[in-house]
Design a protein around this motif. Sequence first.
Motif, PDB file in Angstrom:
ATOM      1  N   ARG A  39      13.658  -0.341  12.163  1.00 12.41           N
ATOM      2  CA  ARG A  39      13.244  -1.386  12.564  1.00 12.41           C
ATOM      3  C   ARG A  39      12.574  -1.422  13.871  1.00 12.41           C
ATOM      4  NH1 ARG A  39      11.834  -4.632   9.179  1.00 12.41           N
ATOM      5  NH2 ARG A  39      13.918  -4.798   8.501  1.00 12.41           N
ATOM      6  N   GLU A  41      -0.748  -2.705  10.760  1.00 15.54           N
ATOM      7  CA  GLU A  41      -0.372  -1.571   9.944  1.00 15.54           C
ATOM      8  C   GLU A  41      -1.752  -1.236   8.948  1.00 15.54           C
ATOM      9  OE1 GLU A  41       2.814  -3.064   7.536  1.00 15.54           O
ATOM     10  OE2 GLU A  41       3.441  -4.306   9.144  1.00 15.54           O
ATOM     11  N   HIS A  64       3.084   1.826   9.354  1.00 13.46           N
ATOM     12  CA  HIS A  64       3.818   0.473   9.691  1.00 13.46           C
ATOM     13  C   HIS A  64       4.082   0.147  11.082  1.00 13.46           C
ATOM     14  CE1 HIS A  64       6.462  -2.933   9.333  1.00 13.46           C
ATOM     15  NE2 HIS A  64       6.534  -3.025   7.816  1.00 13.46           N
ATOM     16  N   ASP A  81       2.112 -12.835   7.464  1.00 13.49           N
ATOM     17  CA  ASP A  81       2.535 -11.640   6.650  1.00 13.49           C
ATOM     18  C   ASP A  81       1.180 -11.573   5.832  1.00 13.49           C
ATOM     19  OD1 ASP A  81       3.220  -9.485   5.373  1.00 13.49           O
ATOM     20  OD2 ASP A  81       5.447 -10.447   4.821  1.00 13.49           O
ATOM     21  N   LYS A 111       0.962 -13.477   1.978  1.00 12.80           N
ATOM     22  CA  LYS A 111       2.230 -13.289   1.645  1.00 12.80           C
ATOM     23  C   LYS A 111       3.117 -14.561   1.778  1.00 12.80           C
ATOM     24  CE  LYS A 111       3.883  -8.890   1.203  1.00 12.80           C
ATOM     25  NZ  LYS A 111       4.392  -7.621   1.764  1.00 12.80           N
ATOM     26  N   ARG A 149      10.170   6.943   4.429  1.00 12.39           N
ATOM     27  CA  ARG A 149      10.863   6.302   5.748  1.00 12.39           C
ATOM     28  C   ARG A 149      12.172   6.573   5.861  1.00 12.39           C
ATOM     29  NH1 ARG A 149      11.044  -0.368   5.648  1.00 12.39           N
ATOM     30  NH2 ARG A 149      12.075  -0.674   3.807  1.00 12.39           N
ATOM     31  N   PHE A 156       4.196   0.161  -1.394  1.00 15.89           N
ATOM     32  CA  PHE A 156       4.187  -1.000  -0.425  1.00 15.89           C
ATOM     33  C   PHE A 156       4.827  -1.955  -0.811  1.00 15.89           C
ATOM     34  CE2 PHE A 156       2.154  -4.608   1.402  1.00 15.89           C
ATOM     35  CZ  PHE A 156       2.598  -4.573   2.706  1.00 15.89           C
ATOM     36  N   GLN A 170      12.212  -0.971  -1.465  1.00 13.03           N
ATOM     37  CA  GLN A 170      11.330  -1.503  -0.710  1.00 13.03           C
ATOM     38  C   GLN A 170      10.473  -0.508   0.340  1.00 13.03           C
ATOM     39  OE1 GLN A 170      10.107  -5.297   0.432  1.00 13.03           O
ATOM     40  NE2 GLN A 170      10.453  -4.974   2.375  1.00 13.03           N
ATOM     41  N   HIS A 171       9.235  -0.221   0.250  1.00  9.87           N
ATOM     42  CA  HIS A 171       8.268   0.509   1.196  1.00  9.87           C
ATOM     43  C   HIS A 171       8.523   2.001   0.831  1.00  9.87           C
ATOM     44  CE1 HIS A 171       6.802  -2.897   3.019  1.00  9.87           C
ATOM     45  NE2 HIS A 171       7.809  -2.905   4.131  1.00  9.87           N
TER      46      HIS A 171
END
Length: 296
Positions: free
Chosen positions: A58, A271, A164, A209, A188, A88, A68, A83-84
């Motif tokens: 984070r 991003e 990101h 977002d 979003k 990462r 994404f 997610q994502h």
Amino acid sequence: PQVSISDDKARVSAVLPSGESVEVLLFGATVLSWKDAAGDEKLWLSKDAVLDGSKGVRGGIPLVFPIFGPASSDHAPTSKLPQHGFARTARWEFLGRSTSEGSSSSVKLDFGLSADSITDSIKASWPYKFGLLYSVTLDRESLNTTLVVTNDGDKPFDFQMLLHTYLSVKDISTIQIGGLEESMYIDKVDNASQKQQPSSALTFSAETDRIYTPAKGPKNPITVSDAGSVQYRLIRDNLDQIVVWNPWSEKAQAMADFSPNEGYKNMVCVEAGSVNGWQRLDKGDAFEGAQTIHLP
Ligand code: BG6
């Protein structure tokens, strides 16, 4: 004076003789810190960020690949991914420093991830032979992050990617994002409706977002200004979208790893990525996408 590099097998950091520094966590090849010569931190990092690879960091610059957002049944090949995506959280390999020996005003750190080094469960969810080469280049007044994706297998694959970046800001209420004027975006927080940015800069007073496709070309910088003075200038290379995200108070509070709760006032995610539709890579092909963030 030389650039100093340290690698404790969990993090790699580099410091220029003039004092600028960068630190990269091997989980996700996540840039955790970028400081200028005065020691001022340019990236926001949550005090409760999880750094053991069990989830994305984070803060800093998590790398989004090959999807994404949340998986969707609309795109079967990525429908089982977290997610994502997985880049990462995967453990990357530090490939070393690749700047010409003796240069003391910049340093380039290379990181790699391939299909051989991801977990069996991810391999089962996304069975492609890929290669990722991620380079983090620290200069006296900028930070460049470049991702090269290669298809090392026989089957074509589709992907999205995103850098990101959580930028550190003094006060979100006086921040303006420039360079998005007249651009189309997907909102979003309003049922993914299509909208157009007016001819004014973007400012913040609630959860935000948005996926922008900047109307002006990639050479046109995205600027982050505080009460009119430019703090960051972001230049994209081969990345058509800019996601802008601030969770605001309620969402920040709801995230277990977001700390302090009021931290949303001191960050904005800007991003650069390729997240509208899919990039298709055929056997043997490569894609390169990058951003450079310049300090004023
Ligand atoms: C942003 C997305 O890029 O990342 C947001 O646009 C999302 O919708 C945010 O909430 C954080 O995602 P995560 O998976 O790190 O909590």
